[in-house]
Design an enzyme around this catalytic site. Structure first.
Site, PDB file in Angstrom:
ATOM      1  N   GLY A   1       0.828  -1.207   0.000  1.00 21.25           N
ATOM      2  CA  GLY A   1       0.000   0.000   0.000  1.00 21.25           C
ATOM      3  C   GLY A   1       0.859   1.252   0.000  1.00 21.25           C
ATOM      4  N   GLY A   2       2.054   1.116  -0.569  1.00 21.51           N
ATOM      5  CA  GLY A   2       2.903   2.292  -0.756  1.00 21.51           C
ATOM      6  C   GLY A   2       3.332   2.965   0.546  1.00 21.51           C
TER       7      GLY A   2
ATOM      8  N   SER B   1       4.650  -5.626  -2.679  1.00 20.21           N
ATOM      9  CA  SER B   1       4.758  -4.186  -2.914  1.00 20.21           C
ATOM     10  C   SER B   1       5.526  -3.527  -1.761  1.00 20.21           C
ATOM     11  CB  SER B   1       3.357  -3.603  -3.106  1.00 20.21           C
ATOM     12  OG  SER B   1       3.423  -2.326  -3.661  1.00 20.21           O
TER      13      SER B   1
END
Ligand SMILES: *[C@@H]1O[C@H](CO)[C@@H](O)[C@H](O)[C@H]1NC(C)=O
Ligand SMILES: *[C@@H]1O[C@H](CO)[C@@H](O)[C@H](O)[C@H]1NC(C)=O
Ligand SMILES: *[C@@H]1O[C@H](CO)[C@@H](O)[C@H](O)[C@H]1NC(C)=O
Ligand SMILES: *[C@@H]1O[C@H](CO)[C@@H](O)[C@H](O)[C@H]1NC(C)=O
Ligand SMILES: *[C@@H]1O[C@H](CO)[C@@H](O)[C@H](O)[C@H]1NC(C)=O
Length: 491
Positions: free
Chosen positions: A148-149, A231
């Site tokens: 989620g960055g 991610s």
């Protein structure tokens, strides 16, 4: 929440538990962990393979008030049973939404925002087989970090429910850990100690330490821990392997569509001046950095989150040479990181579309994964995969969505949409989940036994998963997909 011993006995004697078949025992759900007694419940209660579920266990003190922005502080031992019946709140997410649509405006999967958010968010969740299915010597432990960055995400997303994994893979315990996001985890202020600029990454460390100390009580082997994530979760896993090198605790790692290079190469990273602008927005600009920090600590958490939104900046990890290193490239080349077997890969169409999608897929994912794999292969067993599955997501506008960013997660966890799933999708998930579990149980040679070659340039060692939607693996030269890399800084 803590309940008195008496009220938890009342809870345990409710019909839901006593009505279960024999092999489910209430004593199985009462765990005397070093952290304190913990009471769980069964998930998938109607299944013939029950899974013990323990939710929302605090692994550090609430990072609030004077503890805001500081490294996590150990929770003291509790004496009355902790009833681990619901996910803890997620850490505050950013107001921004990340667009993965490649300009089309619609994402194949809409991740629901967290059901609840709080600054008091440092909790973890455990899915473990019942004692009847215990592994002699302890089950392999897989600790998952969400993506989620570094500004979005939480362990309570249904995608990360560990029930399916623990039901279908014998000898596995799954743990999910919350870590602080956005300004709460990555404040980028010089007022903090030089090597503690990224408390959100240190939350991961605290979670891993908690697991090491407590997981044997749940049937896990503290010497066999795999850290993995997708991610930003992969970047946090990769970062961990550098900063925890002296005492790594973990014995293997899986990096899905992310490496620490998304931070060190500036793809993510708080812009210079972000903290200054934020403190100005909050009327907290004081004559010293320490006074400014003290002022921001007094701001209500929601006001702080909204001010970040107003300031227009995203707060994500920065190079502090304590958790994220400026010379990561040199460290990788010299093997100055935790030398554990690693499975590393990315997806075929991370960001959809030719421009800029294919470029970003190469710059942020394909090429950094290639660089990480090729260096690691010279000192640890290393496997590289590329996921190709293009399966329906349940959104009728995306019958053939491509192997987009994050799409492999539902395959790994077995949490894909069962209504829209094809037979190939189900079989592919079983294969991929089995490979991940095999790696966790035997990091040095489990995948070899599965027929996967370790990474070697110039040989057919890249493991293509679900290529043409065919369940299983095919093997090609890693160079097949590295064409764009030579011209990219991140290559
Ligand atoms: C996880 O999934 C299982 C099986 O679908 C379900 O029984 C359980 O309630 C879920 N857990 C949570 C916390 O949602
Ligand atoms: C800080 O604010 C100035 C003035 O509004 C703006 O030009 C600059 O882009 C901002 N910097 C960051 C990192 O947000
Ligand atoms: C900062 O001060 C200005 C001017 O006094 C005021 O309008 C604004 O609401 C204050 N902002 C905050 C977050 O307190
Ligand atoms: C966040 O920022 C966007 C864009 O500036 C704005 O539209 C939105 O109202 C803001 N949300 C909050 C809660 O401040
Ligand atoms: C981190 O270390 C590098 C040398 O490896 C140095 O060039 C850089 O200035 C340091 N950065 C910080 C923020 O300490």
């Amino acid at each position: 929440m803590h309940l008195s011993f008496l009220s938890s006995l009342v809870l345990l004697s409710s019909s839901a538990v006593w009505a279960l078949p024999e092999k489910r025992t209430t004593s199985d759900l009462f765990v005397a962990a070093p952290a304190g007694p913990i009471v769980g419940h069964y998930s998938a209660p109607s299944s013939n393979k029950p899974v013990r579920e323990f939710l929302g266990i605090p692994f550090a003190k609430a990072p609030v008030g004077p503890l805001r922005f500081l490294p996590p502080v150990k929770e003291s031992r509790w004496n009355s049973p902790f009833v681990a019946k619901a996910y803890g709140p997620s850490c505050y997410n950013s107001n921004f939404q990340v667009d993965l649509s490649g300009g089309t405006g619609e994402n194949p999967i809409e991740l629901a925002p967290p059901t609840s958010e709080s600054e008091d968010c440092l909790s973890l969740n455990i899915w473990a087989p019942p004692a009847a299915r215990a592994t002699p010597g302890g089950a392999a432990v897989m600790i998952s970090l969400y993506g989620g960055g570094f500004v979005l995400g939480g362990s309570d997303t249904p995608l990360f429910n560990g029930t399916n994994m623990v039901q279908n893979q014998d000898g596995i315990i799954l743990v999910t850990i919350n870590y602080r996001l956005n300004v709460f985890g990555f404040p980028a202020t010089p007022a903090l100690k030089a090597d503690q600029q990224n408390p959100g990454l240190l939350d991961v460390r605290a979670g891993v330490e908690w697991v090491q100390k407590n997981i044997a009580s749940f049937g896990g082997d503290p010497k066999k821990i795999t850290l993995f994530g997708e991610s930003a979760g992969a970047a946090a896993t990769d970062a961990y392997l550098y900063y925890a090198r002296e005492d790594p605790i973990v014995s293997s790692a899986i990096l899905q569509s992310g490496t620490v290079f998304i931070i060190t190469e500036g793809i993510l990273g708080s812009p210079a001046g972000a903290w200054g602008n934020l403190t100005a927005t909050l009327n907290c600009t004081k004559s010293t950095a320490a006074a400014t920090l003290a002022c921001v600590r007094r701001v209500p958490a929601v006001t702080l989150r909204d001010a970040v939104n107003t300031s227009g900046a995203s707060f994500t990890p920065v190079i502090d040479n304590g958790t994220i290193f400026g010379d990561t490239v040199a460290r990788l080349a010299a093997g100055q990181l935790t030398r554990v077997p690693t499975l590393i890969g990315s997806n075929n169409d991370e960001i959809p579309g030719e421009t800029p999608g294919a470029y970003i897929t190469a710059l942020a994912f394909t090429c950094p994964a290639a660089r990480s794999a090729s260096h690691r292969a010279s000192y640890v067993p290393t496997w590289q995969y590329r996921y190709h599955g293009s399966f329906p997501t349940g959104n009728p506008n995306f019958p053939d969505p491509g192997a987009f960013h994050g799409s492999e997660l539902a395959q790994v966890f077995g949490t894909y949409n069962r209504t829209s799933a094809t037979q190939a999708q189900r079989e592919s998930s079983e294969y991929i989940q089995g490979a991940w579990a095999t790696f966790a149980k035997n990091p040095t040679s489990g995948l070899t036994a599965l027929g996967w070659p370790t990474y070697k340039r110039g040989e057919n060692t890249l493991v293509r998963l679900a290529y043409d939607n065919v369940p299983g693996a095919t093997f090609v030269d890693p160079a097949t997909y590295e064409g764009p890399c030579s011209g990219l800084a991140a290559a």
